[in-house]
Write an enzyme that holds these catalytic residues in place. Sequence first.
Site, PDB file in Angstrom:
ATOM      1  N   ASP A 133       0.820  -1.212   0.000  1.00 24.54           N
ATOM      2  CA  ASP A 133       0.000   0.000   0.000  1.00 24.54           C
ATOM      3  C   ASP A 133       0.854   1.262   0.000  1.00 24.54           C
ATOM      4  O   ASP A 133       2.032   1.243   0.394  1.00 24.54           O
ATOM      5  CB  ASP A 133      -0.955   0.014   1.197  1.00 24.54           C
ATOM      6  CG  ASP A 133      -0.224  -0.029   2.535  1.00 24.54           C
ATOM      7  OD1 ASP A 133       0.779  -0.759   2.656  1.00 24.54           O
ATOM      8  OD2 ASP A 133      -0.647   0.684   3.470  1.00 24.54           O
ATOM      9  N   GLU A 140       0.375  -1.318   5.714  1.00 30.26           N
ATOM     10  CA  GLU A 140       1.438  -0.806   6.584  1.00 30.26           C
ATOM     11  C   GLU A 140       1.246   0.671   6.879  1.00 30.26           C
ATOM     12  O   GLU A 140       1.573   1.143   7.975  1.00 30.26           O
ATOM     13  CB  GLU A 140       2.806  -1.045   5.932  1.00 30.26           C
ATOM     14  CG  GLU A 140       3.996  -0.761   6.841  1.00 30.26           C
ATOM     15  CD  GLU A 140       4.440   0.701   6.857  1.00 30.26           C
ATOM     16  OE1 GLU A 140       5.230   1.083   7.741  1.00 30.26           O
ATOM     17  OE2 GLU A 140       3.996   1.477   5.966  1.00 30.26           O
TER      18      GLU A 140
END
Length: 399
Positions: free
Chosen positions: A80, A145
């Site tokens: 991400d 994350e």
Amino acid sequence: MSSWKDNQEIEIFREYLRIPSVQPDVDYAPTVEFLKKQAVNLGLPIDVYHPGSVDKPVVVITWLGEQPELPSIMLNSHMDVVPVYADKWTHPPFAAEIDDEGRIYARGAQDMKCVGMQYLAAIRTLRKNGATLKRTLHVTFMPDEEISSPMGMQAFVKSEEFKKLNIGFCFDEGIATEEETFSAFYAERSLWHVHFIITGTAGHGSLLHQNTVGEKLNLMLNKLMEFRQSEIVRLKTNPFFKLGDVTTINLTVIKGGVQSNVVPPVIEAVFDMRLALDVDHDAFDRQLKSWCNEAGGGIEIVYETKEPKLEGTKIDASNPYWTAFEGVLKELSLKIQPLVFPAGTDCCYVRAAGISAIGFSPMNNTPVLLHDHDEFLQADVYLKGIEIYTKIIKAVANV
């Protein structure tokens, strides 16, 4: 420019960057399909786990070692990326355009799609050259994350699937450096997100009530900002200190009140605190409570996040993985500076599981642009990073 465009590894990197795996509400399906294609290209098996949620995949590409009973090596990255303000970019943030100087512009170019693809490129080189590794490699790609990984690494390290990987050592992300020296992060500060729920005398805004929330907030702000200033002084006056060596405190949210002429009965102030490695957590907690009492009481402390104190990874001869890593850098005549990571990465959950971890992104002579507009990485820096990781992976996997 043509040589960069014609380079297979650059093209794979750019293809990954074009997948808009941007927070919030990431659709990870295109990324998983891309990684499956990479695993086929490498001739390696791939597994997809869902330790926290069905829409939060953890992807693991594995290269089995000659001695699979040995603790394995984890090469971690996250899929991400943070949001973008497209109007602030001079290049479309998910086009992965490359300019005449070889700068590849895209969200994730530095944080941290580069490292994930450098791992795979290094493995491709090693396999083409017939290299053998004693230890198994697990190249892991984590979701979420950028929002603290509740359904990613936090959940994964508690899963049976993770335990079966038998991880002995982990590499994860670092930060670019603007000078020649690379950074290697062996520890992280402890993140505390602290909510102060302040209650006091309510009433009409024209009166001088005692023990109001404003008075209490003022005292709390003064205490916390005085402490903050003392840490600024420590950072400025100690030539050996970097940001990760001091405690940072920042006011991030204030909530409360109903209208402009009413003194509210309650107000909430939220602070982001990153505690340095030398801070005694119990003593710091007592200090916060003491300041609440000095402010007149009626202040409740609520911890949204209160990370425990964690030991850093050993960076001496007692850690053979570090010795192998450092040895490669010395062999390549590369300078390295061990540091405490100033923010947070998935490394903290890995270390909490009792596993040594080092954050390292081979990007030197590069402006630090993670989370910034016009994030880019120079093509030649990216390719050099592949060469560096090829040697590092071989050395560490043969410990």
